[in-house]
Design a protein around this motif. Structure first.
Motif, mmCIF file in Angstrom:
data_model
loop_
_atom_site.group_PDB
_atom_site.id
_atom_site.type_symbol
_atom_site.label_atom_id
_atom_site.label_comp_id
_atom_site.label_asym_id
_atom_site.label_seq_id
_atom_site.Cartn_x
_atom_site.Cartn_y
_atom_site.Cartn_z
ATOM 1 N N LEU A 8 0.487 -1.288 0.057
ATOM 2 C CA LEU A 8 0.458 0.113 -0.071
ATOM 3 C C LEU A 8 0.338 1.333 -0.246
ATOM 4 C CD1 LEU A 8 -3.237 0.798 0.271
ATOM 5 C CD2 LEU A 8 -3.017 1.057 2.557
ATOM 6 N N LYS A 9 1.770 1.078 0.797
ATOM 7 C CA LYS A 9 2.911 2.315 0.561
ATOM 8 C C LYS A 9 3.458 2.245 -0.172
ATOM 9 C CE LYS A 9 6.052 5.500 2.811
ATOM 10 N NZ LYS A 9 5.606 6.465 3.460
ATOM 11 N N ALA A 10 4.179 1.611 -1.096
ATOM 12 C CA ALA A 10 4.934 1.475 -2.613
ATOM 13 C C ALA A 10 3.253 2.540 -3.153
ATOM 14 C CB ALA A 10 5.246 0.236 -3.288
ATOM 15 N N TYR A 11 2.565 1.612 -3.655
ATOM 16 C CA TYR A 11 1.561 2.086 -4.786
ATOM 17 C C TYR A 11 0.965 3.253 -4.305
ATOM 18 C CZ TYR A 11 -3.421 2.555 -5.802
ATOM 19 O OH TYR A 11 -5.045 3.363 -6.338
ATOM 20 N N GLU A 12 0.781 3.760 -2.940
ATOM 21 C CA GLU A 12 0.412 5.822 -3.178
ATOM 22 C C GLU A 12 1.690 6.395 -3.236
ATOM 23 O OE1 GLU A 12 -0.946 6.201 1.085
ATOM 24 O OE2 GLU A 12 -2.904 4.974 0.745
#
Length: 306
Positions: free
Chosen positions: A168-172
């Motif tokens: 989720l961190k990488a996606y955002e």
């Protein structure tokens, strides 16, 4: 009136300190024997009074060193920190216990609690994820050390949960570069690179359909905003990313928009190819100045005659 109120507060504080100093716990701390403190610490722990238990165990650990109670005092102390939510301290104490008492019957549990404390201390996904990476590593180390542990399935589940946080961190992060790009070359490049890294790190992510399309879009805008010397290569990358996207997601909701970007990129490549062809033909028509015979000067003619 204000002076009376201040004096009242002062007297109240004095009274609380006096009562506290006369409490059984304070008397135990001041004059109790080591054995009395140890037994009281265990009782406080069992009653869930972890703060008091922790104070006593912390005081006893250096004193009990080498005794039969030393091992349990350190084990209990680690748990008092865990139960108070002091996970960074508890993970350290559980690991220290494991390193000191590797052959203890509690070593297996201590190493698990070290990893579990790190899991509990992992930062929210929108913050720095160093603690999450540390927790994943500790969980994996535990599984490798105790492959038959009853905690194995829990650790596997926790690892997946932590990796979802990283995902989720990488996606955002990738989405943020895309959102702020606004035809800014540096941000567009970062968006394309971040999406590519995401796809490598999380090949099975549910976010990949959206990000694959956004990579086409970001690369198209990058090519469109580039100097002419860079456009051919960058439009070719648009075509490459589009083909990868359409192969994986032929029924995607983004297909029509992606096809438009692909079509416009192909038109630009045709335009660039036509311009290059015309330039080459003009060069051939005019001839290469380097291959044309040079103009002979009078002095050169006289010299050749001689």
């Amino acid at each position: 009136m204000r002076k009376n109120t201040t004096a009242g507060y002062f007297l109240l504080i004095i009274a609380v300190l006096f009562i506290t100093s006369c409490s059984p716990f304070a008397k135990l701390q001041k004059s109790g024997t080591d054995q009395e403190k140890y037994e009281a610490a265990v009782n406080y722990y069992k009653k869930g009074e972890f703060y008091k238990a922790g104070l006593l165990f912390e005081e006893l650990i250096p004193i009990l060193k080498g005794s039969t109670e030393s091992e349990m005092a350190q084990f209990y102390y680690a748990y008092t920190q865990y139960h108070q939510g002091l996970y960074n301290m508890s993970q350290y104490l559980f690991k220290k216990f494991y390193d000191t008492y590797a052959r203890s019957e509690y070593a297996h549990e201590a190493l698990y609690m070290h990893a579990f404390s790190l899991y509990k201390d992992s930062a929210p996904h929108n913050l720095d994820q160093t603690s999450t990476l540390t927790a994943i590593s500790a969980m994996q180390d535990f599984i490798n050390t105790y492959p038959e542990s009853p905690f194995r399935n829990e650790c596997t589940r926790f690892i997946m949960e932590l990796r979802n946080k990283l995902e989720l961190k990488a996606y955002e992060k990738a989405k943020l570069y895309y959102k702020i790009s606004d035809f800014n070359l540096a941000s567009l490049k970062s968006a394309v690179i971040s999406i590519g890294n995401f796809q490598k790190d999380f090949p099975d992510s549910n976010f990949n359909e959206e990000l694959s399309y956004l990579r086409v879009d970001a690369q198209y805008n990058l090519a469109k905003s580039s100097f002419a010397s860079k456009q051919k290569e960058r439009y070719e990358d648009v075509v490459k990313y589009y083909q990868s996207f359409i192969d994986k997601y032929p029924q995607s909701q983004y297909v029509r928009t992606a096809e438009k970007l692909y079509g416009e990129s192909m038109q630009e490549l045709d335009r660039i190819a036509a311009a290059e062809k015309a330039k080459l033909q003009k060069k051939e028509k005019e001839g290469d100045p380097a291959t044309k015979p040079g103009r002979v000067t009078t002095s050169e003619a006289s010299s050749s005659i001689k």
